[in-house]
Design a protein around this motif. Structure first.
Motif, PDB file in Angstrom:
ATOM      1  N   PHE A  23       0.832  -1.205   0.000  1.00 20.75           N
ATOM      2  CA  PHE A  23       0.000   0.000   0.000  1.00 20.75           C
ATOM      3  C   PHE A  23       0.866   1.254   0.000  1.00 20.75           C
ATOM      4  O   PHE A  23       1.670   1.463   0.893  1.00 20.75           O
ATOM      5  CB  PHE A  23      -0.921   0.002   1.212  1.00 20.75           C
ATOM      6  CG  PHE A  23      -1.804   1.225   1.299  1.00 20.75           C
ATOM      7  CD1 PHE A  23      -2.525   1.654   0.193  1.00 20.75           C
ATOM      8  CD2 PHE A  23      -1.908   1.946   2.480  1.00 20.75           C
ATOM      9  CE1 PHE A  23      -3.336   2.772   0.253  1.00 20.75           C
ATOM     10  CE2 PHE A  23      -2.727   3.062   2.555  1.00 20.75           C
ATOM     11  CZ  PHE A  23      -3.439   3.477   1.443  1.00 20.75           C
TER      12      PHE A  23
ATOM     13  N   HIS B  71      -5.977  -0.375  -4.739  1.00 19.52           N
ATOM     14  CA  HIS B  71      -4.821  -0.761  -3.924  1.00 19.52           C
ATOM     15  C   HIS B  71      -4.981  -2.194  -3.422  1.00 19.52           C
ATOM     16  O   HIS B  71      -4.023  -2.974  -3.406  1.00 19.52           O
ATOM     17  CB  HIS B  71      -4.656   0.199  -2.742  1.00 19.52           C
ATOM     18  CG  HIS B  71      -4.129   1.543  -3.117  1.00 19.52           C
ATOM     19  ND1 HIS B  71      -2.785   1.808  -3.244  1.00 19.52           N
ATOM     20  CD2 HIS B  71      -4.762   2.710  -3.396  1.00 19.52           C
ATOM     21  CE1 HIS B  71      -2.611   3.082  -3.573  1.00 19.52           C
ATOM     22  NE2 HIS B  71      -3.796   3.640  -3.681  1.00 19.52           N
TER      23      HIS B  71
ATOM     24  N   CYS C  12      -8.481   1.279   0.768  1.00 18.72           N
ATOM     25  CA  CYS C  12      -7.685   2.510   0.847  1.00 18.72           C
ATOM     26  C   CYS C  12      -8.518   3.713   1.298  1.00 18.72           C
ATOM     27  O   CYS C  12      -7.976   4.741   1.676  1.00 18.72           O
ATOM     28  CB  CYS C  12      -7.031   2.808  -0.498  1.00 18.72           C
ATOM     29  SG  CYS C  12      -8.160   3.431  -1.766  1.00 18.72           S
TER      30      CYS C  12
ATOM     31  N   CYS D 169      -8.199   5.790  -4.312  1.00 15.52           N
ATOM     32  CA  CYS D 169      -8.450   5.252  -5.652  1.00 15.52           C
ATOM     33  C   CYS D 169      -9.840   5.667  -6.097  1.00 15.52           C
ATOM     34  O   CYS D 169     -10.695   6.018  -5.265  1.00 15.52           O
ATOM     35  CB  CYS D 169      -8.283   3.734  -5.704  1.00 15.52           C
ATOM     36  SG  CYS D 169      -9.673   2.778  -5.088  1.00 15.52           S
TER      37      CYS D 169
END
Length: 593
Positions: A199, A373, A387, A391
């Motif tokens: 990540f 992610h 995430c 995103c």
């Protein structure tokens, strides 16, 4: 001197980042190491620091001359003795470096794998006190990886010729299969295995279906990055040049980079980019591994990469300084067809199916509505939380869908009624009732589907065609002719419902985003002055600006505004060595404000 003192004085950090100290300690204990850590996670420090606490020289195997050159330049700027041996040097230059090595005056020696396999050089190394070997970009060892290199495979001889010398292998990307292949091939002895989370919290990932050639989407994206560095990846050499020219006509300083250019031209572009003299490089994957520029704010793909490994490595070049950065993938069904055609041309080996499998994973990722992610992490056998806001899929609260079954059946009917002999643009002409000469000459203005698609724009029909390709309702024949598949026949007969993300049919221009940075309260005007001073110092010393101070350091300087040496040493990235070299000039500027 302690490892923490070296960390502060030479590298300007007050503490280790996650997993770094664990690897440093393993190397100091003379263990073999295999570290998998994302780009920007700080792998280089893990082997650059311990050699300063050990007797002897560290030999670093690296695949690219440009990367080796940048690493050596950065180390020398930190007052660490380093050198590289490459085919670009004269016999006199190589001889001088060998003399320095014999005299114990070099702590880190960078070499390409080809040189390491040279019998003369191996004999020379056996005369030196080598404390450990480093294999950088270690995924190149594996035939199951995405950048396999034959010379890397030969590095297995290190354990034969230097059985008591530890090896530390580093890579940003490796599936479990590749990880095992690296350990086996390098003959690592019960290595310390360290795998960081994939990540990247400072990286925002987006993927969109490309509209036409994607240039309008590209310009829309670049509105938020008017003075920032970025890379744009394309599939072909010709496209790098046409996109770079297009951006230049819009007043954007962009240069093309591909394998067909002369070495001089490639080096010129690379140097101008790392020195912040050009904003954007438009490149094929020839511009890639080992780019050591920390302030790349965005990476854009104008077509579908062939593997998730490639994609993850390429977007990993953004935000290596830890500041917020953004990536954008633009793709279409045509990309999928093209990539499959490349694989079809390969010889029949086990790796051919492997290549198809990797492409399928890339296609699933592109069309996925899950956290980007999380999808990447899962591919590399990592498990992470959503995430939340890094995103496009996680920031879309509810994905709206629209039914395009009727439009799909119209398209499929047009394919059938025109004899399955035409490409997508011609079919759209028929559906929209075009008066094009070719349509009239073929008599297709007389068939039942002529003009039944006027409710959709040309772009919307292109999107419908893309969706049918993705679903396998149509296939491309020779000369990109559209043909029905069995599934397509079933859709045409009313056997299936086809839905699509609503946004794909109504392309809306997004408002330029306010960029959130690591430092929200830094003084922008002062930052610009500090950046100008950095450029001047870099030019005087013939080094890239980021080697003087990173953008992150300049922003911290403009936020904290130190007025003494003691205050300046509390700024991110400034230790005793950097202060001694550049600190006084920056302090003088800060005192003038």
């Amino acid at each position: 001197m302690s490892k923490l003192q070296i960390l502060k004085d030479y590298f300007g950090h007050n503490g280790f980042r996650p997993l770094q100290e664990e690897v440093v300690d393993a190397i100091l204990a003379k263990q073999d190491v295999l570290m998998i850590l994302p780009t920007g996670g700080g792998k280089s420090l893990c082997y650059q620091l311990p050699t300063l606490l050990m007797e002897g020289v560290t030999v670093v195997v690296s695949p690219l001359l440009a990367l080796m050159h940048d690493q050596v330049t950065a180390l020398k700027a930190n007052d660490i003795s380093a050198a590289m041996l490459s085919s670009m040097q004269t016999p006199e230059e190589s001889g001088h470096i060998e003399s320095q090595l014999r005299a114990g005056k070099i702590k880190l020696l960078y070499v390409a794998p080809e040189r390491l396999l040279n019998p003369y050089f191996l004999g020379f190394l056996q005369q030196l006190p080598i404390n450990f070997f480093v294999i950088d970009e270690a995924h190149c060892v594996s035939e199951w990886g995405h950048e396999f290199r034959e010379h890397y495979r030969g590095l297995s001889l290190l354990k034969e010729r230097f059985p008591h010398t530890p090896i530390a292998a580093f890579t940003a990307t490796a599936t479990k299969v590749v990880e095992e292949d690296i350990a086996t091939n390098l003959r690592l002895d019960t290595p310390k295995r360290v795998r960081g989370s994939l990540f990247r919290s400072n990286l925002t990932i987006q993927a969109q279906h490309r509209i036409k050639d994607g240039r309008e989407q590209l310009l829309e994206f670049l509105k938020s990055y008017q003075n920032d560095s970025g890379i744009i990846y394309t599939l072909s050499r010709k496209q790098t040049e046409s996109v770079a020219h297009f951006l230049q006509t819009k007043g954007i300083e962009a240069h093309a980079y591909h394998a067909g250019l002369s070495t001089e031209e490639k080096n010129r572009t690379y140097k101008a980019f790392v020195e912040d003299r050009i904003q954007i490089v438009v490149a094929t994957i020839a511009f890639g591994m080992g780019i050591d520029k920390s302030n790349i704010r965005f990476v854009i793909h104008l077509s579908l990469p062939k593997t998730l490994e490639n994609y993850y490595q390429e977007i990993g070049r953004a935000g290596r300084d830890g500041l917020d950065s953004e990536t954008l993938l633009l793709f279409s069904a045509q990309d999928i067809i093209q990539q499959k055609a490349f694989i079809e041309a390969l010889p029949e080996t086990p790796y051919k199916q492997h290549a198809f499998d990797k492409l399928d994973a890339m296609i699933r990722f592109s069309n996925s509505e899950s956290c980007r992610h999380q999808s990447i992490a899962a591919y590399f056998d990592d498990r992470i939380e959503l995430c939340s806001d890094k995103c496009d899929n996680c920031t879309t609260t509810e994905i709206q869908r629209t039914d395009i079954t009727e439009a799909s059946r119209k398209m499929l009917s047009a394919i059938y009624r025109t004899g399955q002999n035409y490409g997508l643009h011609y079919l759209i002409d028929v559906l929209r009732g075009s008066k094009e000469q070719r349509v009239l000459q073929n008599g297709h203005d007389k068939i039942t589907v002529y003009g039944i698609g006027e409710e959709f724009t040309r772009n919307q029909w292109l999107t419908v065609g893309d969706k049918l390709l993705e679903l396998g309702a149509v296939e491309l024949g020779e000369f990109k002719v559209y043909r029905l598949t069995q599934f397509g026949v079933e859709v045409l007969k009313g056997g299936h419902t086809i839905e699509i993300k609503k946004e794909r049919l109504s392309i809306q221009k997004a408002e330029p985003k306010r960029k959130v940075t690591f430092f929200d309260d830094y003084d922008v005007a002062l930052f610009d002055k500090l950046r100008d001073l950095r450029a001047q110092i870099a030019e005087e010393n013939a080094i890239p600006p980021y080697i003087v101070f990173s953008d992150k350091t300049l922003k911290d300087l403009s936020a904290k505004k130190p007025l003494t040496k003691e205050e300046m040493l509390q700024v991110h990235g400034i230790g005793e060595v950097k202060y001694d070299r550049y600190g006084e000039e920056f302090l003088a500027l800060l005192k003038e404000q």
